[in-house]
Design a protein around this motif. Structure first.
Motif, mmCIF file in Angstrom:
data_model
loop_
_atom_site.group_PDB
_atom_site.id
_atom_site.type_symbol
_atom_site.label_atom_id
_atom_site.label_comp_id
_atom_site.label_asym_id
_atom_site.label_seq_id
_atom_site.Cartn_x
_atom_site.Cartn_y
_atom_site.Cartn_z
ATOM 1 N N VAL A 134 0.853 -1.192 0.000
ATOM 2 C CA VAL A 134 0.000 0.000 0.000
ATOM 3 C C VAL A 134 0.883 1.234 0.000
ATOM 4 C CG1 VAL A 134 -1.850 -1.207 1.217
ATOM 5 C CG2 VAL A 134 -0.160 0.074 2.538
ATOM 6 N N LYS A 135 0.284 2.389 -0.098
ATOM 7 C CA LYS A 135 1.049 3.633 -0.187
ATOM 8 C C LYS A 135 1.957 3.814 1.033
ATOM 9 C CE LYS A 135 -2.676 6.439 1.799
ATOM 10 N NZ LYS A 135 -3.546 7.612 1.618
ATOM 11 N N GLU A 136 3.134 4.369 0.804
ATOM 12 C CA GLU A 136 4.137 4.489 1.860
ATOM 13 C C GLU A 136 3.882 5.644 2.818
ATOM 14 O OE1 GLU A 136 8.242 3.902 0.657
ATOM 15 O OE2 GLU A 136 7.566 2.859 -1.144
ATOM 16 N N VAL A 149 3.112 4.722 7.220
ATOM 17 C CA VAL A 149 4.474 4.311 7.575
ATOM 18 C C VAL A 149 4.525 2.866 8.035
ATOM 19 C CG1 VAL A 149 6.432 4.748 9.114
ATOM 20 C CG2 VAL A 149 5.157 6.674 8.130
ATOM 21 N N ALA A 150 3.590 2.466 8.874
ATOM 22 C CA ALA A 150 3.630 1.117 9.446
ATOM 23 C C ALA A 150 3.432 0.043 8.390
ATOM 24 C CB ALA A 150 2.578 0.993 10.546
ATOM 25 N N VAL A 151 2.335 0.131 7.653
ATOM 26 C CA VAL A 151 1.977 -0.925 6.710
ATOM 27 C C VAL A 151 2.648 -0.726 5.354
ATOM 28 C CG1 VAL A 151 0.065 -2.107 5.562
ATOM 29 C CG2 VAL A 151 -0.225 -1.222 7.884
ATOM 30 N N LYS A 159 7.417 -2.854 3.557
ATOM 31 C CA LYS A 159 8.164 -2.915 2.301
ATOM 32 C C LYS A 159 9.666 -2.879 2.571
ATOM 33 C CE LYS A 159 8.749 -0.679 -2.191
ATOM 34 N NZ LYS A 159 8.333 0.462 -3.061
ATOM 35 N N LYS A 160 10.070 -2.030 3.499
ATOM 36 C CA LYS A 160 11.486 -1.929 3.852
ATOM 37 C C LYS A 160 12.019 -3.273 4.347
ATOM 38 C CE LYS A 160 14.636 0.795 6.776
ATOM 39 N NZ LYS A 160 14.703 1.872 7.818
#
Length: 335
Positions: free
Chosen positions: A186-188, A191-193, A198-199
């Protein structure tokens, strides 16, 4: 004598709707009309009926809860946890559903302050400058759940261990022999999801010297349909079909599985799929989804406990991280 909005409107020479907009601090009022209404309110000592009782007491027995979605197992479990604690202490809950709309989050935060709730449990999807501006002015205890606000605000925050949880589930795929692992996220700005998960995915691939292919990456929204579109996009663009897919939520994983089945793929025989969240439906689909479990009931209970401590004068300005577990089911095959 108790005045009504109609009488205030007559004294100010404006419509009832204009008075209502001034009371609710709406932007759609001329400066002249706003000034006149406020002058009449100040001169008459008018208090909106819905707030009058609470203003006399200067407090309520209500806790405000700001939810991004009210119809998911994640948040229903969290609310159950909150109510388990708050009802025992004599508090009622006022739930708001923002439907993942940031403007609604801001609106409800302001509204809950006006309703004079004792405290707020805010399940945040992201923390913007506007959030920070509003939260700094609320002046009642707030706990932020789901996003790390510890460096932005002097409110406690309760978060899931998103980075390590995502790293663990991707490691699980690597340890099962998978080297071509796709990603549906989902969109960055979340921050959490969006960002941390992704990181973690990228870090695990890099540590294991696995190629990070741009065609394997898809970013959409939180819907099941987005998982479906993401899987479609990856298979259409990838030169090599991935052997596994990491979806950052179970809903996205469910959408990916649906697309694969529609196109004749076998899960996990052809492509393995994992998610995060352990939603109610994850053990009931075919195949059952391997995922990360967050104890949302416990998260709700802990959020309520921290807020109660703040209401009793305790000081919480740090973040607290909840635990997680991998739930192994049958959506992954070893290769």
């Amino acid at each position: 004598m108790t005045l009504t909005i109609k009488e205030i409107a007559k004294l100010a020479g404006v419509s009832k709707s204009t008075v209502s907009r001034v009371i609710n601090d709406s932007e759609h009022v001329s400066d002249r009309a706003r000034k006149k209404v406020k002058e009449v309110i100040q001169e008459t000592g008018y208090v909106p009926n819905s707030l009058a009782k609470n203003l006399k007491r200067n407090k309520t027995d209500t806790i405000g809860v700001v939810l991004p979605k009210i119809n998911t197992s994640t948040f229903s479990s969290a609310v159950e946890g909150i109510s388990n604690i708050m009802y025992q202490k004599g508090y009622n809950l006022l739930l708001t559903n923002t439907k993942l709309n940031i403007k609604d989050e801001i609106t409800y935060l302001k509204l809950l302050k006006e309703k004079r709730v004792r405290g707020i449990i805010f399940f945040a999807t992201e923390i913007t400058e506007e959030h920070i501006e509003v939260l700094k002015k609320i002046e009642i205890p707030v706990i932020i759940v789901g996003q790390d606000s510890s460096e932005l605000l002097d409110y406690p925050c309760l978060i899931q261990d998103d980075f390590n949880a995502a790293a663990s589930i991707v490691d699980y795929l690597v340890n099962a022999g998978h080297k071509k692992i796709a990603y549906i996220g989902v969109k960055e700005s979340d921050v959490a999801v969006g960002k941390l998960r992704k990181k973690a995915y990228l870090k695990v691939l890099a540590e294991n010297k696995l190629e990070i292919k741009k065609s394997y990456l898809y970013q959409g929204d939180f819907s099941i349909q987005s998982g479906y579109r993401g899987m479609k996009n990856i298979l259409e663009k990838a030169e090599e079909t991935p052997t596994a897919v990491f979806a950052v939520t179970d809903r996205l994983a469910l959408g990916a599985i649906k697309f694969l089945k529609d196109k004749g793929f076998q899960v996990p025989a052809d492509i393995s799929v994992v998610g995060i969240g352990n939603s109610d439906i994850s053990p009931w689909v075919v195949p059952e989804i391997t995922t990360i479990n967050y104890d949302h009931l416990k998260t709700g209970e802990r959020a309520a406990e921290i807020l109660l401590d703040c209401l009793d004068g305790g000081i919480h300005k740090t973040k607290e991280v909840m635990d997680y577990q991998i739930i192994e089911r049958n959506s992954v095959r070893k290769i």
